[in-house]
Design a protein around this motif. Structure first.
Motif, PDB file in Angstrom:
ATOM      1  N   ALA A 154       0.882  -1.208   0.145  1.00 30.33           N
ATOM      2  CA  ALA A 154      -0.120  -0.054   0.077  1.00 30.33           C
ATOM      3  C   ALA A 154       0.822   1.220  -0.208  1.00 30.33           C
ATOM      4  N   GLY A 155       2.362   1.067  -0.047  1.00 27.34           N
ATOM      5  CA  GLY A 155       3.054   2.274  -0.191  1.00 27.34           C
ATOM      6  C   GLY A 155       3.628   2.692   1.405  1.00 27.34           C
ATOM      7  N   ALA A 156       3.324   1.811   2.363  1.00 26.52           N
ATOM      8  CA  ALA A 156       3.568   2.219   3.813  1.00 26.52           C
ATOM      9  C   ALA A 156       4.848   1.452   4.180  1.00 26.52           C
ATOM     10  N   GLU A 157       5.701   2.150   5.143  1.00 30.41           N
ATOM     11  CA  GLU A 157       6.724   1.592   5.602  1.00 30.41           C
ATOM     12  C   GLU A 157       6.593   0.230   6.750  1.00 30.41           C
ATOM     13  N   GLY A 158       5.192   0.523   7.224  1.00 32.64           N
ATOM     14  CA  GLY A 158       4.665  -0.571   8.175  1.00 32.64           C
ATOM     15  C   GLY A 158       3.587   0.023   9.239  1.00 32.64           C
ATOM     16  N   ILE A 159       3.341  -0.539  10.263  1.00 27.52           N
ATOM     17  CA  ILE A 159       2.399  -0.226  11.026  1.00 27.52           C
ATOM     18  C   ILE A 159       2.786   0.517  12.242  1.00 27.52           C
ATOM     19  N   ASN A 160       2.135   1.635  12.603  1.00 26.23           N
ATOM     20  CA  ASN A 160       2.490   2.621  13.789  1.00 26.23           C
ATOM     21  C   ASN A 160       1.294   2.574  14.534  1.00 26.23           C
ATOM     22  N   LEU A 161       1.499   1.616  15.606  1.00 24.43           N
ATOM     23  CA  LEU A 161       0.542   1.434  16.553  1.00 24.43           C
ATOM     24  C   LEU A 161       0.788   2.568  17.670  1.00 24.43           C
ATOM     25  N   ALA A 162      -0.363   2.996  18.083  1.00 25.50           N
ATOM     26  CA  ALA A 162      -0.252   4.019  19.044  1.00 25.50           C
ATOM     27  C   ALA A 162      -1.494   3.956  19.959  1.00 25.50           C
ATOM     28  N   GLY A 163      -1.240   4.452  21.256  1.00 30.20           N
ATOM     29  CA  GLY A 163      -2.645   4.094  22.143  1.00 30.20           C
ATOM     30  C   GLY A 163      -3.132   5.559  22.559  1.00 30.20           C
ATOM     31  N   VAL A 164      -4.352   5.130  23.192  1.00 33.62           N
ATOM     32  CA  VAL A 164      -5.291   6.340  23.486  1.00 33.62           C
ATOM     33  C   VAL A 164      -5.675   6.043  24.774  1.00 33.62           C
ATOM     34  N   CYS A 165      -5.820   6.658  25.802  1.00 39.81           N
ATOM     35  CA  CYS A 165      -6.449   6.716  27.296  1.00 39.81           C
ATOM     36  C   CYS A 165      -5.884   5.343  27.728  1.00 39.81           C
TER      37      CYS A 165
END
Ligand code: XCC
Length: 633
Positions: free
Chosen positions: A290-301
């Motif tokens: 899809a053209g992305a470098e990878g998955i950037n997971l980030a949290g909320v709350c």
């Protein structure tokens, strides 16, 4: 509609990332809670905020005015009865949230012990400690076998019907246990206490505010020493007990070149599975395609807190930033489960490529995409969710990431870490902390916990913490309060040099820790109970929690859970100060919670509306305990 004066109306929003974002044309199209507060244009109902609006039956709603005979309820309920019932129902609501969360974690723990999840039993030492507490044989047994028995015993605590106390109460100081027994507030079954609370506050049942509050204490203790503590400990065993880690927080953690997936809510089973699946080769290949470098997971709350504490995964935003995270236009999916997820999120992403993915049958949302998370097929569920997010990457339109808004934090201060940092590798005890309190380098311990609130500046946590550490009070923080303090730089070791008083600075510099310690999510307030208990057991600071120079506050509380937490701390002997409480319309009940309950538990509630007054009241409470211990030199 967009408001041209957005920034003027948000002048007191301290998080510079939030201000920066709301200044962008892109974000001006979005209505946030700040707009909704302004648009409502009406102040809160006096009866509601004073705690004296009763709608527990259909004869009313009855608005009660204390002391006015014609203004009691149609059933005759007085202001004190109504306020006590409302308060107690708030405690039951909060306890139910922690309980349902904890039950899911125990179920996931059992599934893990059976080998049915991608997770494993990581902290064997803690497994053995917990097994010993429950009287489970550990010698020559496989860890999964022990874990299975522990999980089943833990699950039974929820539905326990006999009248013996919950197993975890045995961890409290002996004097504390004796007080609970004498007061008749030992929780029996976790679910039972919530059900009994709801029953007793039904029309025409318990009409005596002391008696109602007694059950509120029992219900809250079932939360703190039952549900929340089980959740924290079993989650640690399964995902690892937190140890110090460097990480980053705030909106700037989002990435331009990656698929941004934010995970919001509370139960870390989902988030942990996403962490594993984010490294799956198939998912990474999809992202690359899809053209992305990878998955950037980030949290909320608080989900953010869970994976921040255990894995050092960045936090994109706290409770009041959840809409801002999406307003960036840079998030491919926000994956949510339960609690503190605002319904407005689906509106914020209208016209954007972002999906709100609900994952729990208990919590759906109009305009959300529902992908049910199945803990028995957790990896596949997590991959399905991530694949969906990757599918959105190419559709990303205009976006804005405040790239410079990301702040360094050191996190992971579980009770075990505090023990290790302050007690040393070989001693591993709280004695050095106690010694530093006795010799006055550390004045006491202040807990800043709970939520954030749109009506107040999010600088309040910072102002209180700054005052506390300047006065040598070590601050332990959880929940969204912890994230707010991290955003203001207080969770770096250097903050000790910059902000702390001489004594606290010396201790922090010696061991290399920040003056504000991130202890975890809201269920992890149970870690504070264990830490306080450990301080009592080390000696030198009295026989129970009520004697310790320790005090807590949830200055910007908004959730029912915060009130349940407050009540379990009070019933455990720790003084608690909030900015407000919906009890002011009932004179005798207020006096009871704010003063007289101390005769039963050694602690009471306090209310201070000004943040600096909260800090001063916390310091005064600590000094009072030091005085009583004879160490206030
Ligand atoms: Fe919710 Fe737990 Fe409050 Fe934050 S602190 S707003 S309860 S996420 Ni828990």
């Amino acid at each position: 509609m967009a408001k041209p004066n957005r920034c003027e109306s948000c002048n007191d929003i301290t998080a510079s990332s939030t201000r920066d974002l709301l200044n962008q044309d892109l974000a001006k199209q979005v209505r946030t809670a700040y707009d909704r507060i302004e648009d409502r244009g009406m102040s809160a109902c006096l009866f509601g905020s004073g705690g004296t609006c009763c709608r527990n039956c259909n004869m009313g709603p009855c608005q009660i005015i204390d002391g006015v005979e014609s203004m009691v309820g149609i059933c005759g309920a007085t202001a004190d009865t109504v306020a006590a019932r409302n308060f107690a129902r708030t405690v039951a609501g909060g306890t139910s949230a922690h309980t349902d969360h904890a039950r899911e974690m125990v179920r996931g723990f059992i599934a893990t012990a059976k080998g049915e999840t991608p997770h494993e039993i990581k902290d064997v030492e803690k497994l053995h400690d917990m097994a010993q507490l429950f009287g489970i044989e550990t010698a020559d047994r496989d860890k999964n076998e022990i874990a299975l028995e522990l999980g089943e015993r833990a699950l039974a605590e929820f539905g326990k019907q006999d009248s013996s106390p919950l197993t975890m109460l045995k961890r409290a100081p002996l004097k504390q246990q004796k007080i609970w027994k004498e007061q008749g507030v030992e929780p029996r079954g976790i679910d039972r206490e919530v059900v009994e609370m709801m029953h007793r506050t039904h029309m025409g049942v318990d009409q005596e505010y002391h008696n109602i509050t007694k059950q509120a204490s029992r219900c809250a203790l079932a939360d703190g020493w039952g549900a929340s503590m089980l959740s924290t400990e079993l989650t640690d065993i399964m995902f690892g007990t937190p140890v110090p880690k460097r990480a980053i927080i705030d909106l700037g953690v989002l990435r331009e070149d990656m698929v941004n997936v934010t995970v919001h809510g509370h139960e870390p089973l989902l988030a942990e599975s996403l962490c594993l699946a984010a490294e799956d080769e198939e998912i990474l290949a999809l992202a690359k395609k899809a053209g992305a470098e990878g998955i950037n997971l980030a949290g909320v709350c608080c989900t953010g807190n869970e994976i921040l504490m255990r894995r050092g995964i960045p936090v994109a935003g706290s409770f009041i930033q959840q809409e801002m995270v999406l307003a960036t236009g840079a998030v491919e999916a926000m994956v949510v489960d339960v609690q503190c997820v605002m319904q407005s999120l689906a509106q914020v992403v209208k016209g954007k490529h972002t999906d709100i993915i609900t994952t729990n049958y208990r919590a759906k949302m109009p305009d959300g995409v529902h992908i049910q998370f199945d803990e028995h097929d957790a990896y596949a569920s997590a991959k399905q969710i991530l694949a969906h997010a990757v599918g959105n990457f190419k559709k990303r339109g205009e976006y804005y990431i405040p790239k410079d808004k990301k702040f360094d934090v050191v996190v992971g201060f579980s009770h075990e870490t505090i023990n290790y940092m302050l007690g040393g590798r070989f001693r591993q005890s709280y004695r050095p902390l106690n010694d530093n309190i006795i010799n006055g380098r550390i004045r006491g311990v202040g807990a800043l916990v709970g939520c954030e609130h749109y009506k107040y500046s999010d600088d309040i946590h910072f102002e209180i913490a700054k005052e506390l550490i300047k006065n040598n009070v070590l601050v332990l923080a959880t929940g969204c309060a912890a994230q707010a303090l991290g955003r203001r730089g207080l969770m770096r070791p250097e903050a000790a040099t910059e902000y702390a008083g001489d004594g606290l600075r010396e201790v922090c510099e010696t061991v290399g820790m920040p003056p504000v310690l991130h202890v975890g999510s809201c269920v992890d307030n149970s870690r504070l109970l264990i830490a306080l208990t450990a301080m009592v057991k080390e000696g030198g600071l009295g026989d129970d929690i009520a004697e310790l120079p320790a005090v807590g506050s949830a200055p910007l509380w908004m959730s029912e859970k915060a009130v349940a937490i407050g009540q379990y701390f009070v019933a455990s002997g720790a003084h608690v100060i909030f900015q407000d409480l919906p009890i002011s319309g009932a004179k005798k009940f207020s006096e009871y919670l704010l003063k007289d309950i101390k005769e039963e538990f050694g602690a009471c509630w306090g209310v201070q509306s000004n943040p600096l007054d909260i800090a001063k009241a916390m310091i005064a409470a600590i000094d009072g305990k030091r005085e009583a211990l004879g160490i206030n030199k």
